[in-house]
Design a protein around this motif. Structure first.
Motif, PDB file in Angstrom:
ATOM      1  N   UNK A 133       0.874  -1.157   0.000  1.00 50.84           N
ATOM      2  CA  UNK A 133       0.000   0.000   0.000  1.00 50.84           C
ATOM      3  C   UNK A 133       0.917   1.215   0.000  1.00 50.84           C
ATOM      4  N   UNK A 134       0.363   2.404   0.021  1.00 52.02           N
ATOM      5  CA  UNK A 134       1.209   3.593  -0.026  1.00 52.02           C
ATOM      6  C   UNK A 134       1.012   4.444   1.222  1.00 52.02           C
ATOM      7  N   UNK A 135       2.044   5.185   1.543  1.00 53.44           N
ATOM      8  CA  UNK A 135       2.018   6.123   2.657  1.00 53.44           C
ATOM      9  C   UNK A 135       2.168   7.529   2.117  1.00 53.44           C
ATOM     10  N   UNK A 136       1.594   8.476   2.807  1.00 49.36           N
ATOM     11  CA  UNK A 136       1.889   9.872   2.541  1.00 49.36           C
ATOM     12  C   UNK A 136       2.873  10.277   3.625  1.00 49.36           C
ATOM     13  N   UNK A 137       4.147  10.290   3.282  1.00 53.10           N
ATOM     14  CA  UNK A 137       5.210  10.524   4.261  1.00 53.10           C
ATOM     15  C   UNK A 137       4.982  11.808   5.055  1.00 53.10           C
ATOM     16  N   UNK A 138       4.452  12.831   4.400  1.00 50.38           N
ATOM     17  CA  UNK A 138       4.250  14.115   5.072  1.00 50.38           C
ATOM     18  C   UNK A 138       3.181  14.018   6.158  1.00 50.38           C
ATOM     19  N   UNK A 139       2.251  13.075   6.022  1.00 54.40           N
ATOM     20  CA  UNK A 139       1.148  12.966   6.979  1.00 54.40           C
ATOM     21  C   UNK A 139       1.419  11.949   8.086  1.00 54.40           C
ATOM     22  N   UNK A 140       2.532  11.252   8.031  1.00 56.77           N
ATOM     23  CA  UNK A 140       2.852  10.290   9.081  1.00 56.77           C
ATOM     24  C   UNK A 140       3.439  11.015  10.285  1.00 56.77           C
ATOM     25  N   UNK A 141       3.424  10.359  11.434  1.00 55.37           N
ATOM     26  CA  UNK A 141       4.058  10.923  12.625  1.00 55.37           C
ATOM     27  C   UNK A 141       5.531  11.180  12.365  1.00 55.37           C
ATOM     28  N   UNK A 142       6.159  10.265  11.648  1.00 58.91           N
ATOM     29  CA  UNK A 142       7.570  10.440  11.332  1.00 58.91           C
ATOM     30  C   UNK A 142       7.780  11.685  10.467  1.00 58.91           C
ATOM     31  N   UNK A 143       6.838  11.963   9.589  1.00 59.16           N
ATOM     32  CA  UNK A 143       6.913  13.167   8.763  1.00 59.16           C
ATOM     33  C   UNK A 143       6.890  14.423   9.619  1.00 59.16           C
ATOM     34  N   UNK A 144       6.036  14.436  10.646  1.00 58.23           N
ATOM     35  CA  UNK A 144       5.978  15.573  11.560  1.00 58.23           C
ATOM     36  C   UNK A 144       7.264  15.727  12.353  1.00 58.23           C
ATOM     37  N   UNK A 145       7.805  14.619  12.800  1.00 58.12           N
ATOM     38  CA  UNK A 145       9.074  14.648  13.532  1.00 58.12           C
ATOM     39  C   UNK A 145      10.185  15.173  12.628  1.00 58.12           C
ATOM     40  N   UNK A 146      10.203  14.709  11.388  1.00 59.32           N
ATOM     41  CA  UNK A 146      11.228  15.157  10.441  1.00 59.32           C
ATOM     42  C   UNK A 146      11.111  16.659  10.189  1.00 59.32           C
ATOM     43  N   UNK A 147       9.882  17.155  10.003  1.00 61.85           N
ATOM     44  CA  UNK A 147       9.690  18.595   9.786  1.00 61.85           C
ATOM     45  C   UNK A 147      10.181  19.394  10.988  1.00 61.85           C
ATOM     46  N   UNK A 148       9.845  18.925  12.192  1.00 67.61           N
ATOM     47  CA  UNK A 148      10.261  19.637  13.408  1.00 67.61           C
ATOM     48  C   UNK A 148      11.784  19.679  13.538  1.00 67.61           C
ATOM     49  N   UNK A 149      12.451  18.646  13.056  1.00 65.61           N
ATOM     50  CA  UNK A 149      13.915  18.578  13.126  1.00 65.61           C
ATOM     51  C   UNK A 149      14.574  19.219  11.910  1.00 65.61           C
ATOM     52  N   UNK A 150      13.742  19.788  11.020  1.00 63.23           N
ATOM     53  CA  UNK A 150      14.229  20.374   9.769  1.00 63.23           C
ATOM     54  C   UNK A 150      15.016  19.348   8.947  1.00 63.23           C
ATOM     55  N   UNK A 151      14.501  18.119   8.987  1.00 59.84           N
ATOM     56  CA  UNK A 151      15.089  17.004   8.238  1.00 59.84           C
ATOM     57  C   UNK A 151      14.241  16.793   6.999  1.00 59.84           C
ATOM     58  N   UNK A 152      14.882  16.786   5.841  1.00 61.78           N
ATOM     59  CA  UNK A 152      14.156  16.579   4.586  1.00 61.78           C
ATOM     60  C   UNK A 152      14.120  15.091   4.290  1.00 61.78           C
ATOM     61  N   UNK A 153      12.964  14.491   4.487  1.00 57.49           N
ATOM     62  CA  UNK A 153      12.793  13.066   4.250  1.00 57.49           C
ATOM     63  C   UNK A 153      12.740  12.817   2.746  1.00 57.49           C
ATOM     64  N   UNK A 154      13.583  11.930   2.251  1.00 59.65           N
ATOM     65  CA  UNK A 154      13.619  11.623   0.824  1.00 59.65           C
ATOM     66  C   UNK A 154      12.972  10.288   0.501  1.00 59.65           C
ATOM     67  N   UNK A 155      12.948   9.406   1.456  1.00 62.51           N
ATOM     68  CA  UNK A 155      12.352   8.097   1.204  1.00 62.51           C
ATOM     69  C   UNK A 155      11.828   7.529   2.516  1.00 62.51           C
ATOM     70  N   UNK A 156      10.656   6.937   2.462  1.00 61.95           N
ATOM     71  CA  UNK A 156      10.077   6.270   3.615  1.00 61.95           C
ATOM     72  C   UNK A 156       9.509   4.949   3.137  1.00 61.95           C
TER      73      UNK A 156
END
Length: 172
Positions: A133-156
């Motif tokens: 199935x697919x994930x929307x990385x930006x909408x996952x909890x990990x996406x929020x953590x990455x944004x808060x850390x100013x980490x640009x997630x490239x792959x999940x």
């Protein structure tokens, strides 16, 4: 680089295709046709060995190890040298036609090769079926953590192990 490809014929609900009733013969035919069009548009060689490996992957909704693929290639007259299978798998994963399921050290055909996506795999520990199935990385909890850390997630990529509905029937 992801190219726009023809849409694969799948049901409209959001459940992974391997976990719902569907006409499985279409999985193989649609994916092979999509791969041919994609490779032609992208100027890539969709060689007979690459086509056969993708066909082997698409025939089941399970992740398949490289040596199982190699055995099937040998049975079909393609040879039995490990680099043969690994090169085809490398091509298919690089171009988004297949994925490696790390937990199983095995490969599965992609059910969403027409769009960029973050795959999530549901792995049944009883029957070994694997559903993508697919994930929307930006909408996952990990996406929020990455944004808060100013980490640009490239792959999940997420892999979850459990029991599918077919195996859990009668165990409630």
């Amino acid at each position: 680089m992801i190219f726009s490809m023809p849409k694969i014929n799948v049901a409209t609900d959001n459940s992974p295709i391997a976990l719902r009733a569907h006409e499985h013969s279409h999985c193989v035919d649609d994916l092979l046709n999509t791969a041919e069009v994609y490779c032609k548009k992208a100027g890539l060689r969709f060689t007979p060995i690459r086509r056969k490996v993708l066909e082997i992957l698409a025939q089941e909704h399970r992740a398949i190890g490289a040596y199982t693929i190699l055995e099937r290639l040998r049975e079909d007259g393609f040879g039995s040298q490990p680099p043969l299978a690994y090169r085809a798998l490398e091509f298919l994963t690089k171009h988004g036609l297949a994925h490696k399921v790390e937990r199983l050290n095995a490969f599965i055909s992609c059910t969403h090769p027409t769009k960029e996506h973050s795959p999530a795999f549901l792995i049944c520990r009883t029957c070994s079926s694997v559903a993508e199935t697919t994930l929307d990385a930006a909408k996952t909890s990990l996406g929020g953590i990455a944004r808060a850390a100013k980490f640009r997630m490239e792959e999940l990529i997420m892999e979850s192990e459990g029991i599918c509905s077919s195996c859990s029937k009668g165990t409630t």
